[in-house]
Design an enzyme around this catalytic site. Structure first.
Site, PDB file in Angstrom:
ATOM      1  N   HIS A   1       0.835  -1.203   0.000  1.00  0.00           N
ATOM      2  CA  HIS A   1       0.000   0.000   0.000  1.00  0.00           C
ATOM      3  C   HIS A   1       0.877   1.264   0.000  1.00  0.00           C
ATOM      4  O   HIS A   1       0.698   2.153  -0.834  1.00  0.00           O
ATOM      5  CB  HIS A   1      -0.903  -0.025   1.238  1.00  0.00           C
ATOM      6  CG  HIS A   1      -1.784   1.172   1.383  1.00  0.00           C
ATOM      7  ND1 HIS A   1      -3.130   1.143   1.104  1.00  0.00           N
ATOM      8  CD2 HIS A   1      -1.516   2.447   1.773  1.00  0.00           C
ATOM      9  CE1 HIS A   1      -3.645   2.348   1.314  1.00  0.00           C
ATOM     10  NE2 HIS A   1      -2.690   3.157   1.723  1.00  0.00           N
ATOM     11  N   GLU A   2       1.844   1.320   0.898  1.00  0.00           N
ATOM     12  CA  GLU A   2       2.683   2.521   1.001  1.00  0.00           C
ATOM     13  C   GLU A   2       3.576   2.694  -0.229  1.00  0.00           C
ATOM     14  O   GLU A   2       3.825   3.817  -0.672  1.00  0.00           O
ATOM     15  CB  GLU A   2       3.535   2.487   2.268  1.00  0.00           C
ATOM     16  CG  GLU A   2       2.739   2.444   3.571  1.00  0.00           C
ATOM     17  CD  GLU A   2       1.685   3.535   3.677  1.00  0.00           C
ATOM     18  OE1 GLU A   2       1.870   4.625   3.104  1.00  0.00           O
ATOM     19  OE2 GLU A   2       0.657   3.285   4.321  1.00  0.00           O
TER      20      GLU A   2
ATOM     21  N   HIS B   1       1.858   4.535  -2.981  1.00  0.00           N
ATOM     22  CA  HIS B   1       1.904   5.997  -2.790  1.00  0.00           C
ATOM     23  C   HIS B   1       3.270   6.543  -3.217  1.00  0.00           C
ATOM     24  O   HIS B   1       3.374   7.519  -3.945  1.00  0.00           O
ATOM     25  CB  HIS B   1       1.726   6.358  -1.309  1.00  0.00           C
ATOM     26  CG  HIS B   1       0.335   6.193  -0.785  1.00  0.00           C
ATOM     27  ND1 HIS B   1      -0.765   6.759  -1.374  1.00  0.00           N
ATOM     28  CD2 HIS B   1      -0.130   5.534   0.303  1.00  0.00           C
ATOM     29  CE1 HIS B   1      -1.841   6.459  -0.668  1.00  0.00           C
ATOM     30  NE2 HIS B   1      -1.490   5.706   0.351  1.00  0.00           N
TER      31      HIS B   1
HETATM   32 ZN   LIG Z   1      -2.587   5.186   2.057  1.00  0.00          ZN
END
Ligand SMILES: [Zn+2]
Length: 378
Positions: free
Chosen positions: A68-69, A72
């Protein structure tokens, strides 16, 4: 933010770190899977199997958070934003931005990338679980990817709550920013919603705790507290950066700072400078040029019986990027450096190591506070 970080590894040019508090989350997740979740669905397995499944679930969660990170961080880098790295901590993970996105479009894609990645990964885990079952793998083993599928969908859903600084709050801020072309207002609205969500989580958690689910309830109270604090801090930081925009360090420094000569003894430095002026850093100057800066820390390293004989120039910190700054540095960057490095004072240095002045955090913050009193932003 929560104390010590440990570097785990480097990948795609990003440093991956874990905060000590992540260990607590890892133990909590392993324990609740091994003693609650798996025994409830699959009774009568040997205890060692429950713990193995629990550890597998925890490792899966670790990679889910990283995935998830990373989404980003990679989208941010593709848009040219410098990224600090990825840190896992008590409440999950964070991709550290060194600067805020320059426009609504960048912010939108950076923010939405995380939840999209989690939904995709969740679908992959569900597919793996289904494949395992078709291949005749025991049900309790296929339950691990099944659980991770659910966790990734929940992760996406929670992060899409529309309160800043959650991903959904950033998406909302990007939309409002694009609509009215006013970052300040957009941040205010999204942060207020973020604070509201934090308070709602605390209330729900407290109700849950009173209703008997003490551990789960307290967990939500903590997450709510964290979110509420992060929402209001994020807004304050933006206001400060906006107020300092276009200004440089030279505007805020004091031009005629107290300096000391390197030839005096440590004793007279303590009596005539530290105690006299109450500054925790004094520039040491020779012929208008900076030799170093003397701090309380330097003095403490000298045994007291030597204070009368040692010269201050022998014990001071050399000038370095850590304790100096140039007068043309943007003021918001200086503020960030001082807050992150926890330095209250920096020496402002011009070409040829000439001391131009001293910048203090107190002066910067006082200016900001005056400005916010005269020009309240609501
Ligand atoms: Zn996030």
């Amino acid at each position: 933010m929560f104390g010590s970080n440990f570097t785990l590894f480097r990948i795609f040019g990003f440093q991956v770190r874990a905060n000590v508090t992540w260990l607590f989350l890892a133990i909590l997740v392993t324990w609740s899977l091994a003693s609650g979740f798996f025994p409830a669905f699959f009774p009568d397995l040997p205890p060692g199997t429950y713990w193995a499944l629990g550890v597998a679930g925890m490792i899966g969660l670790f990679f889910s958070l990283l995935f998830h990170e990373f989404s980003h961080a990679l989208v941010a880098r593709a848009h040219g934003l410098p990224m600090g790295g990825i840190t896992l901590f008590l409440f999950g993970g964070v991709a550290e931005m060194e600067m805020e996105p320059p426009n609504p479009k960048t912010e939108f894609w950076m923010a939405i990338a995380g939840p999209i990645a989690s939904v995709v990964l969740g679908a992959v885990f569900y597919a793996v679980a289904a494949g395992m079952l078709t291949a005749g793998v025991p049900e309790h083993i296929a339950a691990v990817p099944n659980y991770l599928g659910l966790i990734n969908l929940l992760l996406a859903a929670f992060n899409m709550l529309p309160g800043f600084p959650l991903d959904g709050g950033r998406v909302l801020r990007a939309a409002l920013w694009w609509w009215r072309d006013n970052l300040r207002w957009a941040t205010k609205v999204a942060s207020r919603i973020g604070q509201g969500i934090g308070i709602a989580l605390m209330a729900l958690g407290a109700l849950n705790a009173v209703g008997g689910n003490v551990v789960g309830g307290m967990w939500w109270v903590l997450i709510g507290l964290f979110l509420q604090g992060a929402a209001s801090a994020g807004y304050q930081r933006l206001l400060q950066q906006e107020d300092l925009k276009g200004e440089t360090v030279s505007r805020f420094m004091s031009r005629d700072p107290v300096t000391a000569s390197g030839d005096i003894t440590v004793r007279s430095f303590v009596d005539d400078y530290l105690y006299e002026y109450g500054h925790d850093l004094v520039p040491i100057v020779r012929d208008g040029r900076l030799v170093g800066c003397a701090t309380i820390k330097d003095v403490k390293q000298v045994p007291r019986e030597d204070w009368g004989t040692r010269r201050i120039a022998e014990v001071v910190d050399r000038c370095s990027d850590a304790n100096t700054i140039r007068p043309d540095t943007p003021a918001d960057a200086a503020l960030q450096r001082m807050q992150e490095g926890q330095r209250g004072r920096l020496m402002v240095v011009e070409d040829g190591n000439r001391l131009a002045g001293v910048l203090t955090l107190k002066d910067l913050l006082r200016r900001l506070s005056l400005k916010s009193q005269l020009e309240p932003s609501g």
